[in-house]
Design a protein around this motif. Structure first.
Motif, PDB file in Angstrom:
ATOM      1  N   GLN A 273       0.824  -1.207   0.000  1.00  0.00           N
ATOM      2  CA  GLN A 273       0.000   0.000   0.000  1.00  0.00           C
ATOM      3  C   GLN A 273       0.858   1.256   0.000  1.00  0.00           C
ATOM      4  O   GLN A 273       0.545   2.242  -0.683  1.00  0.00           O
ATOM      5  CB  GLN A 273      -0.934  -0.003   1.221  1.00  0.00           C
ATOM      6  CG  GLN A 273      -2.066  -1.006   1.113  1.00  0.00           C
ATOM      7  CD  GLN A 273      -3.033  -0.957   2.284  1.00  0.00           C
ATOM      8  OE1 GLN A 273      -4.132  -1.490   2.209  1.00  0.00           O
ATOM      9  NE2 GLN A 273      -2.639  -0.337   3.386  1.00  0.00           N
ATOM     10  N   GLY A 274       1.940   1.239   0.771  1.00  0.00           N
ATOM     11  CA  GLY A 274       2.826   2.393   0.789  1.00  0.00           C
ATOM     12  C   GLY A 274       3.450   2.652  -0.556  1.00  0.00           C
ATOM     13  O   GLY A 274       3.514   3.801  -1.030  1.00  0.00           O
ATOM     14  N   LEU A 275       3.893   1.582  -1.216  1.00  0.00           N
ATOM     15  CA  LEU A 275       4.516   1.723  -2.540  1.00  0.00           C
ATOM     16  C   LEU A 275       3.510   2.204  -3.586  1.00  0.00           C
ATOM     17  O   LEU A 275       3.819   3.076  -4.403  1.00  0.00           O
ATOM     18  CB  LEU A 275       5.122   0.385  -2.966  1.00  0.00           C
ATOM     19  CG  LEU A 275       6.402  -0.030  -2.231  1.00  0.00           C
ATOM     20  CD1 LEU A 275       6.752  -1.480  -2.558  1.00  0.00           C
ATOM     21  CD2 LEU A 275       7.561   0.897  -2.602  1.00  0.00           C
ATOM     22  N   VAL A 276       2.291   1.641  -3.553  1.00  0.00           N
ATOM     23  CA  VAL A 276       1.275   2.037  -4.520  1.00  0.00           C
ATOM     24  C   VAL A 276       0.851   3.489  -4.311  1.00  0.00           C
ATOM     25  O   VAL A 276       0.585   4.221  -5.270  1.00  0.00           O
ATOM     26  CB  VAL A 276       0.045   1.102  -4.435  1.00  0.00           C
ATOM     27  CG1 VAL A 276      -1.108   1.649  -5.275  1.00  0.00           C
ATOM     28  CG2 VAL A 276       0.414  -0.295  -4.916  1.00  0.00           C
ATOM     29  N   THR A 277       0.818   3.918  -3.048  1.00  0.00           N
ATOM     30  CA  THR A 277       0.472   5.310  -2.762  1.00  0.00           C
ATOM     31  C   THR A 277       1.550   6.254  -3.284  1.00  0.00           C
ATOM     32  O   THR A 277       1.253   7.302  -3.869  1.00  0.00           O
ATOM     33  CB  THR A 277       0.288   5.520  -1.253  1.00  0.00           C
ATOM     34  OG1 THR A 277      -0.742   4.644  -0.774  1.00  0.00           O
ATOM     35  CG2 THR A 277      -0.116   6.961  -0.946  1.00  0.00           C
TER      36      THR A 277
END
Length: 399
Positions: A273-277
């Motif tokens: 989720q952090g990377l996609v954000t």
């Protein structure tokens, strides 16, 4: 430079790199929302419905957990002000996914999945549910979206009775879809008979396939459908716009897609989720299309059986009834230790899907019927997390 100084310098560099990595990982967790309370999971708690005094809202809170297209949860509820035992279900036309479901067939199947969960929860709670489909007549198909706002899908009337313990009730609280690989174990004849026997409607047909010829053929249709859909930009964009990248977005919207859909959980969920954000392009365009196709190939390559629901006609009533049957199939399968995943792409009705749609109907519905659901079926290799759900009160509309 002496060896001692070199060693000291390397130690400092490695310490700095390590510190930077720790900071980077910590930042990803914060961006993901690791400390955010997941309010979007509250409806999955068995105690959630008990917060409401109105038995109608309690049952609606159970229906909210049912399978639904694109996780749009397209349901609206009107409580009858004159009769405290009556409420009405409407299809929420503001939640149509018109690119992937141009004729709103999946939308109507989704209305049926909701009604079956309500019915089972009613039995468990001591309320017999009389469900009347389209009590005010059918939709104006030429003005479908507007018609959905005024024409209810169903009138539900409750009658107080003794609670009837349902063998399916506890399974309402399990995720309805598992996209992971399945074990290779086939179903026994007894298990197939139990699942196929849940259909008592002569207008519907349910069949389970696990022979090699049909598995190979249906695998091909599933991959072909996914490949076509991945290549249609407007369809992929529709899915992209309802993707929730992190905990903050999931709590804000509480519907749509998220990384849990691919079975990602735990620490990896927050890292992803952090990377996609930070890098949205990793979940859009060609990257998203390639991942979608690869996921489909992996899934169907580990599928021991398929289930198919067909209807004699393609009326709105038949579509709703097929959704009710599908919910009962999900719960009965869970009871036997199986999980499922709908493979809807090849059954979608936009122009690019016309050829495989026609071909699968030629092969499996040559009598002129309509295939409403095609699903993978098998024993799971891993558990998957629950998906977002809205607050039940957001579904209640005033007269």
């Amino acid at each position: 430079m002496s060896k001692r100084k070199v060693k000291k310098t390397m130690t400092i560099i490695l310490s700095c790199v390590g510190a930077l990595l720790v900071i980077a990982f910590a930042s990803l967790f914060v961006i993901s929302g690791i400390f955010e309370q997941p309010k979007y999971l509250e409806p999955w708690q068995k105690t959630y419905s008990q917060k409401f005094d109105d038995p109608r809202i309690r049952l609606v809170a159970h229906g909210l957990l049912s399978s639904n297209g694109h996780n749009m949860q397209p349901w609206k509820i009107r409580l009858d002000k004159n009769n405290p035992k009556v409420f009405y279900l409407y299809a929420d036309s503001d939640r149509l996914t018109s690119e992937v479901d141009p004729f709103a067939r999946q939308m109507m199947v989704t209305q049926g999945t909701f009604l079956e969960y309500v019915k089972i929860a009613g039995d468990e709670s001591g309320y017999q549910t009389a469900i009347e489909l389209f009590p005010d007549g059918g939709y104006n198909e030429q003005k479908l979206s507007e018609s959905m706002k005024t024409i209810p899908v169903a009138k539900i009337t409750l009658t107080k009775t003794n609670p009837q313990s349902s063998v399916l009730y506890d399974f309402l609280f399990l995720p309805d879809t598992n996209r992971a690989a399945y074990q290779s174990t086939k179903l026994t004849s007894e298990q197939i008979n139990q699942l196929e026997a849940i259909n008592a409607d002569t207008g519907l047909s349910m069949k389970i396939f696990q022979d090699k010829v049909n598995i190979d053929k249906l695998n091909g249709y599933a991959v072909q459908g996914a490949s076509i859909e991945a290549g249609v930009d407007r369809v992929m964009k529709e899915s992209e716009t309802i993707f929730r990248a992190n905990e903050y977005q999931k709590n804000k919207y509480r519907y749509g897609f998220s990384v849990e859909g691919q079975g990602t959980s735990g620490i990896m969920r927050h890292l992803t989720q952090g990377l996609v954000t930070l890098f949205p392009s990793t979940n859009s365009g060609k990257a998203a299309s390639d991942l979608f196709i690869q996921s489909a190939r992996t899934s169907v390559g580990n599928t021991p059986a398929y289930a198919m629901i067909t209807t004699k006609d393609n009326s709105r009533t038949s579509q709703v009834k097929s959704g009710m049957l599908y919910s009962r199939l999900i719960l009965a399968a869970h009871r036997l230790g199986f999980v499922m995943q709908p493979l809807s792409q090849v059954l979608e009705e936009y122009p690019e899907m016309k050829e495989p749609y026609s071909n699968i109907h030629r092969d499996y519905a040559s009598d002129g019927g309509t295939i409403q659901m095609l699903v993978r079926l098998g024993e799971p290799t891993k558990e998957v997390p629950q998906s977002m759900r809205r607050d039940v009160m957001d579904m209640i509309v005033e007269e």
